[in-house]
Design an enzyme around this catalytic site. Sequence first.
Site, mmCIF file in Angstrom:
data_model
loop_
_atom_site.group_PDB
_atom_site.id
_atom_site.type_symbol
_atom_site.label_atom_id
_atom_site.label_comp_id
_atom_site.label_asym_id
_atom_site.label_seq_id
_atom_site.Cartn_x
_atom_site.Cartn_y
_atom_site.Cartn_z
ATOM 1 N N HIS A 155 52.390 76.050 40.089
ATOM 2 C CA HIS A 155 53.194 74.896 40.522
ATOM 3 C C HIS A 155 53.983 75.189 41.795
ATOM 4 O O HIS A 155 54.426 74.263 42.471
ATOM 5 C CB HIS A 155 54.144 74.474 39.398
ATOM 6 N N ASP A 363 58.419 74.051 49.036
ATOM 7 C CA ASP A 363 58.272 73.495 47.689
ATOM 8 C C ASP A 363 56.789 73.341 47.373
ATOM 9 O O ASP A 363 56.018 72.907 48.247
ATOM 10 C CB ASP A 363 58.953 72.117 47.618
HETATM 11 O O1 F6P Z 1 58.535 73.949 39.020
HETATM 12 C C1 F6P Z 1 58.775 75.303 39.006
HETATM 13 C C2 F6P Z 1 59.590 75.715 37.811
HETATM 14 O O2 F6P Z 1 59.825 77.081 37.830
HETATM 15 C C3 F6P Z 1 58.937 75.405 36.489
HETATM 16 O O3 F6P Z 1 58.006 76.374 36.075
HETATM 17 C C4 F6P Z 1 60.134 75.311 35.621
HETATM 18 O O4 F6P Z 1 59.914 74.692 34.409
HETATM 19 C C5 F6P Z 1 61.120 74.573 36.507
HETATM 20 O O5 F6P Z 1 60.843 75.065 37.785
HETATM 21 C C6 F6P Z 1 62.579 74.780 36.106
HETATM 22 O O6 F6P Z 1 62.951 76.147 36.154
HETATM 23 P P1 F6P Z 1 63.451 76.958 34.890
HETATM 24 O O7 F6P Z 1 62.377 76.905 33.851
HETATM 25 O O8 F6P Z 1 63.688 78.342 35.398
HETATM 26 O O9 F6P Z 1 64.696 76.296 34.405
#
Ligand code: F6P
Length: 463
Positions: A155, A363
């Site tokens: 992602h 991003d």
């Molecule tokens: O979109 C990237 C990402 O790291 C996802 O994998 C994740 O769910 C989101 O951002 C939020 O981050 P975190 O899981 O560290 O709270």
Amino acid sequence: MGRLVVVSNRVQSPDSAPAAGGLATAMHAALQQSGGMWFGWSGETSEGDVGDAWVREHEGITYATVDLNEPDYVGFYEGYANQTLWPLFHNRVDLAVFDRVAFENYRRVNERFAAQLERLLKPDDVIWVQDYHLIPLGEELRQLGCRQRIGFFLHTPFPPPEILVTLFNHKRLVRSLLAYDLVGFQAPDDLGSFKDYVVQELRDGRAADGTVSAYGRTTKAGAFPIGVDPAAFRQLASSSSARRYAARVHKSLGGCRLVLGVDRLDYSKGIPERMAAMQTFYELHPHARGRVTFLQIAPPSREDVPQYRTHKHEIEGAVGQINGRLAESDWTPVRYVSKTYTQARLCGLYSLSKVGLVTPLRDGMNLVAKEYVAAQPSDHPGVLVLSRFAGAAHQMAAALIVNPYDRVEVCEAVHQALEMSLDERTERWRALLEGLEKHDLAGWRDNFLAALAEGGCGAVAES
Ligand code: F6P
């Protein structure tokens, strides 16, 4: 196709309201449509032995979650995932921590996830692993004898080779990607960087015709830009809860026009740079003072990671500086809110605002940009100002595309957006919406899974 098994670090709990944008929201929507199993971290840490996965059913989805013990949480999640891979994948070598012990936690968590998941799998399952936390998972599953099709989707951006080689174990990491049948990226640039890396750095590395090869193993690789479900956001934006909230905020604005930013509180999102651009906007366009308000929503994120704490203070300092300098007793140029809102409230804010300011420094995709467009009212749509460094910029040329490092360019785009005629706003919004409808969330899932279904069965790469 067999049962879909999605694996991600975050699992959207059936008991909690979805947060803005992001992977968990997208995966929830994708699984709601097809059913299947969702496996990942429970979000809980426990002392000592973490035990087996907790399995439960809810509305056609089987949720299987595992806890992390405290040292693994620190080394895996706060450490290698979010202090090494996340900054590196966003080209921030300056913020990356290179710690071999943290990598050991990362490897061990992937190994445990694989062992727990393997016990729940059926022979014809199709396994879809998500994001940078779980790069080695496919290889671990192969080592346990799994012969199912396994795909991986990143992602985040994939960094250029010259950035990735700063990582002490870059070859090991990328080699584990070759255990998948299919590796998917958000944008063509990310796919290009991955191919360049394989060709330049790996033994017998080759890239051609949608595949990469190295170490005697061939894997399919492609760009699959993630989308949203535009109808769902349109519906949410016209829900009573969104409208009520928009009306409340509208009243509080006292006639000011709203410029809106919504981002997880993360240094990749360019929030201080955006604040600087808004300060320049108020300085170069003084008539906007008292007539325009910039609202930045920034839900806290990864708060125990030191780089995020420093960044939070940086943003708070920037907000205080602008407001201290420009605010009047009856007008505040910047409203800064660091809390998590429901999607309905965010949709209310999207539809109320005249400008959506989405200016990350880097991003993978940026789903807020897409949600913003989907939630716009058709009779008076707002304007999206979008960073050229968001994966979404490849698909959203009808937005005002900006360089987020250039505060004057961003400031002038905000000005242009606020001055734009209804005809031009409508034309741009229609073009953007058409793109969202053509490349929506269901299409993303179906395209990836169709490409995965065509692939052969993976194997562990030769070392
Ligand atoms: O979109 C990237 C990402 O790291 C996802 O994998 C994740 O769910 C989101 O951002 C939020 O981050 P975190 O899981 O560290 O709270």
